[in-house]
Design a protein around this motif. Structure first.
Motif, short mmCIF file in Angstrom:
data_model
loop_
_atom_site.label_atom_id
_atom_site.label_comp_id
_atom_site.label_asym_id
_atom_site.label_seq_id
_atom_site.Cartn_x
_atom_site.Cartn_y
_atom_site.Cartn_z
N ALA A 11 0.81 -1.21 0.00
CA ALA A 11 0.00 0.00 0.00
C ALA A 11 0.85 1.27 0.00
O ALA A 11 0.33 2.34 -0.26
N GLN A 12 2.12 1.15 0.29
CA GLN A 12 2.98 2.33 0.33
C GLN A 12 3.15 2.90 -1.08
O GLN A 12 3.21 2.17 -2.05
N GLN A 13 3.24 4.22 -1.14
CA GLN A 13 3.32 4.91 -2.42
C GLN A 13 4.58 5.76 -2.51
O GLN A 13 5.15 6.14 -1.50
N THR A 14 4.95 6.08 -3.74
CA THR A 14 6.00 7.06 -3.99
C THR A 14 5.35 8.23 -4.72
O THR A 14 4.73 8.05 -5.76
N VAL A 15 5.48 9.41 -4.15
CA VAL A 15 4.92 10.63 -4.72
C VAL A 15 6.06 11.41 -5.37
O VAL A 15 7.11 11.60 -4.77
N GLU A 16 5.83 11.85 -6.59
CA GLU A 16 6.86 12.56 -7.36
C GLU A 16 6.72 14.07 -7.20
O GLU A 16 5.62 14.61 -7.29
N VAL A 17 7.87 14.73 -6.99
CA VAL A 17 7.93 16.19 -6.97
C VAL A 17 9.00 16.59 -8.00
O VAL A 17 10.13 16.13 -7.92
N SER A 18 8.62 17.41 -8.95
CA SER A 18 9.56 17.89 -9.96
C SER A 18 10.19 19.20 -9.49
O SER A 18 9.52 20.02 -8.85
N ILE A 19 11.43 19.38 -9.84
CA ILE A 19 12.12 20.65 -9.58
C ILE A 19 12.39 21.26 -10.95
O ILE A 19 13.15 20.71 -11.75
#
Length: 96
Positions: A11-19
């Motif tokens: 259930a764990q997720q990876t959330v993407e943040v762009s720079i």
């Protein structure tokens, strides 16, 4: 008991943040404890870092174009951060 652990891990997720363009996008993310945030430098020439001032200055390595850094957040809370070399760049991770 093992089945429960496997389900929790799945259930764990990876959330993407762009720079990009000297901004974190999205600037604010809301995740659950155990999730990971992955920052990727989408600039063409500039390096950035992710610095957490409230956590004794915990800071990523400098990320050059197309490099990334990630962190798993295990405790609920509000984690404000900024870019090490560019203080005007700010972001927030809210962990539920």
């Amino acid at each position: 008991m093992l089945a429960l652990v496997s389900l929790a891990a799945a259930a764990q997720q990876t959330v993407e943040v762009s720079i990009q363009e000297y901004r974190f996008s999205p600037a604010e993310v809301r995740i659950k404890a155990g999730d990971t945030v992955k920052w990727t430098n989408r600039e063409k020439r500039t390096s950035h870092s992710v610095l957490f001032p409230a956590e004794n200055g915990l800071e990523s390595e400098r990320m050059f174009p197309q490099e990334h850094w990630q962190r798993t957040f295990t405790q609920p809370g509000s984690y404000s951060y900024r870019c090490g070399p560019h203080e005007e760049m700010k972001g927030l991770v809210l962990v539920e």
